[in-house]
Scaffold this motif. Sequence first.
Motif, mmCIF file in Angstrom:
data_model
loop_
_atom_site.group_PDB
_atom_site.id
_atom_site.type_symbol
_atom_site.label_atom_id
_atom_site.label_comp_id
_atom_site.label_asym_id
_atom_site.label_seq_id
_atom_site.Cartn_x
_atom_site.Cartn_y
_atom_site.Cartn_z
ATOM 1 N N LEU A 39 9.057 1.545 -18.533
ATOM 2 C CA LEU A 39 8.055 2.372 -18.197
ATOM 3 C C LEU A 39 6.765 1.639 -17.664
ATOM 4 C CD1 LEU A 39 7.207 3.880 -21.991
ATOM 5 C CD2 LEU A 39 7.919 5.361 -19.841
ATOM 6 N N VAL A 40 6.740 0.264 -18.133
ATOM 7 C CA VAL A 40 5.899 -0.476 -16.999
ATOM 8 C C VAL A 40 6.285 -0.657 -15.713
ATOM 9 C CG1 VAL A 40 4.540 -2.743 -17.212
ATOM 10 C CG2 VAL A 40 5.000 -1.427 -19.350
ATOM 11 N N PHE A 41 7.358 -1.206 -15.529
ATOM 12 C CA PHE A 41 7.947 -1.747 -14.029
ATOM 13 C C PHE A 41 7.620 -0.310 -13.145
ATOM 14 C CE2 PHE A 41 11.258 -1.472 -11.133
ATOM 15 C CZ PHE A 41 11.051 -2.751 -10.391
ATOM 16 N N THR A 42 8.202 0.876 -13.791
ATOM 17 C CA THR A 42 7.915 2.291 -12.961
ATOM 18 C C THR A 42 6.648 2.360 -12.760
ATOM 19 O OG1 THR A 42 10.151 3.143 -14.186
ATOM 20 C CG2 THR A 42 8.792 4.648 -12.699
ATOM 21 N N ARG A 43 5.730 2.308 -13.827
ATOM 22 C CA ARG A 43 4.436 2.566 -13.419
ATOM 23 C C ARG A 43 3.822 1.963 -11.891
ATOM 24 N NH1 ARG A 43 0.268 1.870 -11.605
ATOM 25 N NH2 ARG A 43 -1.798 1.868 -12.707
ATOM 26 N N PHE A 44 4.208 0.569 -12.057
ATOM 27 C CA PHE A 44 3.930 -0.166 -10.906
ATOM 28 C C PHE A 44 4.566 -0.058 -9.768
ATOM 29 C CE2 PHE A 44 1.875 -2.845 -14.425
ATOM 30 C CZ PHE A 44 0.733 -2.869 -13.870
ATOM 31 N N ALA A 45 5.912 0.214 -9.705
ATOM 32 C CA ALA A 45 6.803 0.485 -8.637
ATOM 33 C C ALA A 45 6.304 1.816 -7.980
ATOM 34 C CB ALA A 45 8.097 0.816 -9.035
ATOM 35 N N VAL A 46 5.965 2.840 -8.635
ATOM 36 C CA VAL A 46 5.508 4.103 -7.988
ATOM 37 C C VAL A 46 4.249 3.661 -7.357
ATOM 38 C CG1 VAL A 46 4.784 6.263 -8.378
ATOM 39 C CG2 VAL A 46 6.751 5.525 -9.733
ATOM 40 N N GLN A 47 3.398 3.009 -7.847
ATOM 41 C CA GLN A 47 2.024 2.519 -7.331
ATOM 42 C C GLN A 47 2.423 1.784 -5.970
ATOM 43 O OE1 GLN A 47 -1.196 0.853 -9.848
ATOM 44 N NE2 GLN A 47 -1.208 -0.824 -8.277
ATOM 45 N N ALA A 48 3.275 1.049 -5.876
ATOM 46 C CA ALA A 48 3.689 0.331 -4.701
ATOM 47 C C ALA A 48 4.148 1.105 -3.642
ATOM 48 C CB ALA A 48 4.548 -0.976 -4.801
ATOM 49 N N VAL A 49 5.390 1.973 -4.167
ATOM 50 C CA VAL A 49 5.930 2.908 -2.991
ATOM 51 C C VAL A 49 4.834 3.883 -2.541
ATOM 52 C CG1 VAL A 49 7.469 4.649 -3.020
ATOM 53 C CG2 VAL A 49 8.153 2.573 -4.183
ATOM 54 N N LEU A 50 3.797 4.399 -3.202
ATOM 55 C CA LEU A 50 3.023 5.335 -2.636
ATOM 56 C C LEU A 50 1.853 4.769 -1.846
ATOM 57 C CD1 LEU A 50 1.847 7.234 -5.718
ATOM 58 C CD2 LEU A 50 3.475 8.147 -4.008
ATOM 59 N N LEU A 51 1.481 3.391 -1.931
ATOM 60 C CA LEU A 51 0.397 2.992 -1.250
ATOM 61 C C LEU A 51 0.881 1.978 -0.095
ATOM 62 C CD1 LEU A 51 -1.911 1.799 -4.045
ATOM 63 C CD2 LEU A 51 -1.951 3.897 -2.704
ATOM 64 N N ILE A 52 2.030 1.281 -0.031
ATOM 65 C CA ILE A 52 2.352 0.512 1.186
ATOM 66 C C ILE A 52 2.595 1.306 2.302
ATOM 67 C CG2 ILE A 52 4.351 -1.034 1.930
ATOM 68 C CD1 ILE A 52 4.319 -2.215 -0.861
ATOM 69 N N ILE A 178 -7.467 0.477 -1.667
ATOM 70 C CA ILE A 178 -5.931 0.870 -1.497
ATOM 71 C C ILE A 178 -4.951 -0.363 -1.396
ATOM 72 C CG2 ILE A 178 -4.189 2.058 -0.312
ATOM 73 C CD1 ILE A 178 -6.506 4.124 0.428
ATOM 74 N N ALA A 179 -5.581 -1.250 -0.473
ATOM 75 C CA ALA A 179 -5.085 -2.697 -0.371
ATOM 76 C C ALA A 179 -4.670 -3.447 -1.773
ATOM 77 C CB ALA A 179 -5.610 -3.329 0.634
ATOM 78 N N LEU A 180 -6.009 -3.366 -2.418
ATOM 79 C CA LEU A 180 -5.789 -4.145 -3.869
ATOM 80 C C LEU A 180 -4.850 -3.373 -4.619
ATOM 81 C CD1 LEU A 180 -7.307 -6.181 -5.574
ATOM 82 C CD2 LEU A 180 -8.714 -4.712 -6.189
ATOM 83 N N GLN A 181 -4.663 -2.192 -4.601
ATOM 84 C CA GLN A 181 -3.911 -1.543 -5.798
ATOM 85 C C GLN A 181 -2.419 -1.910 -4.927
ATOM 86 O OE1 GLN A 181 -5.888 -1.359 -8.273
ATOM 87 N NE2 GLN A 181 -4.909 0.480 -8.853
ATOM 88 N N ALA A 182 -2.148 -1.757 -3.717
ATOM 89 C CA ALA A 182 -0.782 -2.135 -3.469
ATOM 90 C C ALA A 182 -0.309 -3.439 -3.452
ATOM 91 C CB ALA A 182 -0.796 -1.740 -1.696
ATOM 92 N N VAL A 183 -1.546 -4.361 -3.548
ATOM 93 C CA VAL A 183 -1.012 -5.694 -3.693
ATOM 94 C C VAL A 183 -0.712 -6.028 -5.253
ATOM 95 C CG1 VAL A 183 -2.059 -8.256 -3.961
ATOM 96 C CG2 VAL A 183 -2.419 -6.814 -1.745
ATOM 97 N N SER A 184 -1.460 -5.377 -6.149
ATOM 98 C CA SER A 184 -1.198 -5.429 -7.588
ATOM 99 C C SER A 184 0.189 -4.730 -7.911
ATOM 100 C CB SER A 184 -2.228 -4.677 -8.344
ATOM 101 O OG SER A 184 -2.107 -4.522 -9.449
ATOM 102 N N GLY A 185 0.496 -3.403 -7.218
ATOM 103 C CA GLY A 185 1.768 -3.132 -7.597
ATOM 104 C C GLY A 185 3.008 -3.793 -7.334
ATOM 105 N N THR A 186 2.872 -4.344 -5.984
ATOM 106 C CA THR A 186 3.806 -5.469 -5.520
ATOM 107 C C THR A 186 4.168 -6.578 -6.405
ATOM 108 O OG1 THR A 186 3.596 -4.359 -3.099
ATOM 109 C CG2 THR A 186 4.660 -6.554 -3.345
#
Length: 306
Positions: A39-52, A178-186
């Motif tokens: 659950l947690v991994f998917t939460r951040f993976a979707v964040q990275a996939v959306l924002l990068i 947006i950059a901060l959230q992408a960095v965090s997700g990655t």
Amino acid sequence: MTPDRPVLGILLMLGFCILAPLGDAVAKILGPTIPLGQLVFTRFAVQAVLLIPLIIVAGINWRLSPRAWRLASLRTVLHIFGIGGMFVSLQYLPLADAIAIVFVMPFIMLLLGRLVLNEEVGPHRLIACAVGFVGTLLVIQPNFLAVGWIALLPVGVAVVFALFMLTTRQIAKEADPIALQAVSGTMAMLLLLPVLGLGHVAGFAPLGFVQPDQAEWLLLAAIGVLGTAAHLLMTWSLRYAPGATLAPMQYLEIPVATLVGFWLFSELPDTLAACGITLTVAAGVYVVLREQATARRLARSVPPTA
């Protein structure tokens, strides 16, 4: 550096207060069938996939100073533990109760804002947040009787998220949200992937993987989308207003969570918890109204420019 614009910051935080409980509700639905780590991994993976891709297309600069990278790393670790702790809490507590207990966070944040960031915190706001803390204790009491010490887990989540928000405040003015959230997700993906791999090999169920069905895939994607949008709004809000101003606004998550919990799970707080939630919300509303009155008074005291 971006100047403070408290009204805009408050409106952005309001958006966060609406989206965040919806994401928590989806996590509560998936909790019985999807392992916590997944659950947690998917939460951040979707964040990275959306924002990068958004960063690439928009040409957003996501270069950070060495100090900002260190703070972003700390922020990511705090975010992982905060979300993980919240997802666990939701499996044992009603949605509104879990979120209400987390609202010891503004009290913690006001104190940390005063001690760490030297932000001005008046006695009236401290008293109001102390009243909110008493309300939180009233919510904990019936849940503690029902599930034991796990009812205190949201208090730990509150401490983690208070530190998370203060860390965000330190870098929000120099980093694009947006950059901060992408960095965090990655970063979160890179940190979690080996941990989940080891957990899966060791047969540790909370860190394992399962094959979701079609509906579960859609709900997993929804967790990522809602979480990403909510925390972008939160990051933007901290860009425009001090943490001490925004912390009490998050009390509005509680009535939203109550409505969502009733709608999806037929949950309503019992009498003692409802009294605690009412006390907490009343304290938060008082602080918001006082903040607005202070802002108007300061605006009137500024002499007009020639």
